[in-house]
Motif scaffolding. Structure first.
Motif, PDB file in Angstrom:
ATOM      1  N   ALA A  87       1.311   5.274   0.784  1.00 18.96           N
ATOM      2  CA  ALA A  87       0.837   6.357   1.666  1.00 18.96           C
ATOM      3  C   ALA A  87      -0.397   5.942   2.463  1.00 18.96           C
ATOM      4  CB  ALA A  87       0.546   7.618   0.854  1.00 18.96           C
ATOM      5  N   GLU A 117      -4.368  13.771  -3.146  1.00 20.47           N
ATOM      6  CA  GLU A 117      -2.950  13.587  -2.822  1.00 20.47           C
ATOM      7  C   GLU A 117      -2.507  12.144  -3.066  1.00 20.47           C
ATOM      8  OE1 GLU A 117       0.925  14.506  -1.571  1.00 20.47           O
ATOM      9  OE2 GLU A 117      -0.754  15.739  -2.274  1.00 20.47           O
ATOM     10  N   LYS A 118      -3.355  11.188  -2.720  1.00 12.81           N
ATOM     11  CA  LYS A 118      -2.987   9.784  -2.926  1.00 12.81           C
ATOM     12  C   LYS A 118      -2.888   9.446  -4.418  1.00 12.81           C
ATOM     13  CE  LYS A 118      -4.187   7.280   1.262  1.00 12.81           C
ATOM     14  NZ  LYS A 118      -4.784   6.029   1.768  1.00 12.81           N
ATOM     15  N   ALA A 123      -5.337   2.442  -7.692  1.00 13.90           N
ATOM     16  CA  ALA A 123      -5.913   3.368  -6.716  1.00 13.90           C
ATOM     17  C   ALA A 123      -7.419   3.150  -6.724  1.00 13.90           C
ATOM     18  CB  ALA A 123      -5.574   4.809  -7.062  1.00 13.90           C
ATOM     19  N   LEU A 137      -2.189   8.582   5.398  1.00 13.89           N
ATOM     20  CA  LEU A 137      -2.681   9.940   5.157  1.00 13.89           C
ATOM     21  C   LEU A 137      -4.125  10.087   5.644  1.00 13.89           C
ATOM     22  CD1 LEU A 137      -1.451  10.985   1.583  1.00 13.89           C
ATOM     23  CD2 LEU A 137      -0.621  11.791   3.789  1.00 13.89           C
ATOM     24  N   ARG A 178      -7.699   4.045  -1.370  1.00 15.49           N
ATOM     25  CA  ARG A 178      -6.473   3.311  -1.057  1.00 15.49           C
ATOM     26  C   ARG A 178      -5.719   3.071  -2.351  1.00 15.49           C
ATOM     27  NH1 ARG A 178      -7.860  -2.074   1.281  1.00 15.49           N
ATOM     28  NH2 ARG A 178      -5.678  -2.203   1.924  1.00 15.49           N
ATOM     29  N   GLU A 229       0.834  -1.203   0.000  1.00 17.69           N
ATOM     30  CA  GLU A 229       0.000   0.000   0.000  1.00 17.69           C
ATOM     31  C   GLU A 229       0.868   1.253   0.000  1.00 17.69           C
ATOM     32  OE1 GLU A 229      -4.004   1.769   2.199  1.00 17.69           O
ATOM     33  OE2 GLU A 229      -3.223  -0.210   2.731  1.00 17.69           O
ATOM     34  N   ARG A 256       0.371  10.995  -5.607  1.00 16.80           N
ATOM     35  CA  ARG A 256       1.543  10.206  -5.196  1.00 16.80           C
ATOM     36  C   ARG A 256       1.623   8.893  -5.971  1.00 16.80           C
ATOM     37  NH1 ARG A 256       2.725  10.923   1.310  1.00 16.80           N
ATOM     38  NH2 ARG A 256       2.233  13.146   1.454  1.00 16.80           N
ATOM     39  N   SER A 257       0.460   8.331  -6.296  1.00 16.72           N
ATOM     40  CA  SER A 257       0.443   7.115  -7.105  1.00 16.72           C
ATOM     41  C   SER A 257       1.022   7.395  -8.490  1.00 16.72           C
ATOM     42  CB  SER A 257      -0.988   6.583  -7.237  1.00 16.72           C
ATOM     43  OG  SER A 257      -1.527   6.247  -5.985  1.00 16.72           O
TER      44      SER A 257
END
Length: 281
Positions: free
Chosen positions: A76, A142-143, A125, A79, A111, A74, A146-147
């Motif tokens: 981050a 944000e996730k 994601a 967060l 996630r 997984e 970052r992905s």
């Protein structure tokens, strides 16, 4: 008073020995209303074997279906949303977050994880509707960002599974900014020539539809999914007209050119694997 008692031997006169069915063992299909055993649902990847209805599931189930041997790392995971606007309606936003985190075991509505599909590296994601209606807040944006950074750095394709009611009103402009943020990040992914597949599930609406959900190199959906910006009821009340039959279903959206494919969940892993191989050349 003997009318109200059982006198014959061997007949249970109390309910003390009766065993209750544990919660979650049996469910009713939301579409055809027929009973479904939990084991059957898992084996059929949460698709009703009577009518083919795709039951709503979350990231835990999608990861188990798509990742090889359910093995993934997984990205981050810790967060969590803040409360920059100090939002308060019927209850404080911070209190709602704490309650939802405790109830769902999730830190936010998305996630992201890195793993493999049929031996091919992939980042998935996936949104969770159980977390405040899968609403898109700053953590979701944000996730995804970052992905995308991870995908660019490691030259790995991206799959985003959307399931959302739209923007998170408690974060207002901070939520709306995620539309531009994720779209800009996806432009960088395209510039790096890394494949992006968008999977739209039931429901995909609001700002998610207006941003990353519709920006895939390939846009696919599960059968019968609700896909649109505003909901059908809101549109009908606005234009004061009846809507076409099947309006905003995946089939209607595909017919009008906004989807490339509709894929049954039971065939999803195989189809994604094929798409990835084709896009990798």
């Amino acid at each position: 008073m003997t009318w109200f008692k059982r006198e014959s031997k061997g007949i249970i006169t109390t309910t003390e020995e009766k065993k209750e069915t544990p919660d979650g063992i049996w469910n009713k299909c939301p579409n055809c209303k027929k009973p479904l055993h939990y084991t059957e649902q898992v084996e059929n990847q949460y698709v009703c074997h009577y009518c083919g209805y795709h039951i709503r599931i979350g990231s835990k189930e999608y990861f188990s279906i798509l990742f090889d041997d359910n093995q993934f790392t997984e990205l981050a995971p810790n967060l969590q949303s803040g409360d920059p606007l100090h939002f308060e309606d019927t209850k404080k936003y911070t209190d709602r977050l704490k309650e939802t985190i405790s109830k769902t075991g999730l830190n936010d509505a998305l996630r992201a994880a890195a793993g493999k599909i049929d031996g091919q590296d992939i980042v998935i994601a996936c949104m969770d509707f159980n977390f405040i209606g899968g609403s898109m807040g700053s953590v979701v944006g944000e996730k995804i960002s970052r992905s995308i950074d991870y995908c660019i750095e490691h030259k790995v394709p991206l799959v985003v599974i959307s399931k959302s009611g739209g923007a998170r009103m408690m974060e207002a402009a901070f939520s709306l900014m995620q539309m531009a943020k994720t779209s800009a990040k996806l432009a960088l992914l395209a510039k790096a020539k890394i494949p992006y597949i968008s999977l739209l599930t039931d429901p995909t609406t609001g700002g998610v539809t207006a941003s990353y959900a519709m920006l895939g190199d390939i846009n696919i959906a599960e059968p019968g999914s609700l896909i649109g910006f505003a909901g059908p009821r809101v549109i009908k009340e606005t234009i004061k007209k009846d809507l076409p039959k099947g309006f905003q279903t995946a089939e209607f959206v595909q017919e009008h050119g906004f989807l490339d494919f509709i894929v049954d969940r039971r065939e999803m892993k195989e189809k994604l694997s094929t798409f990835l191989k084709l896009m990798a050349g």
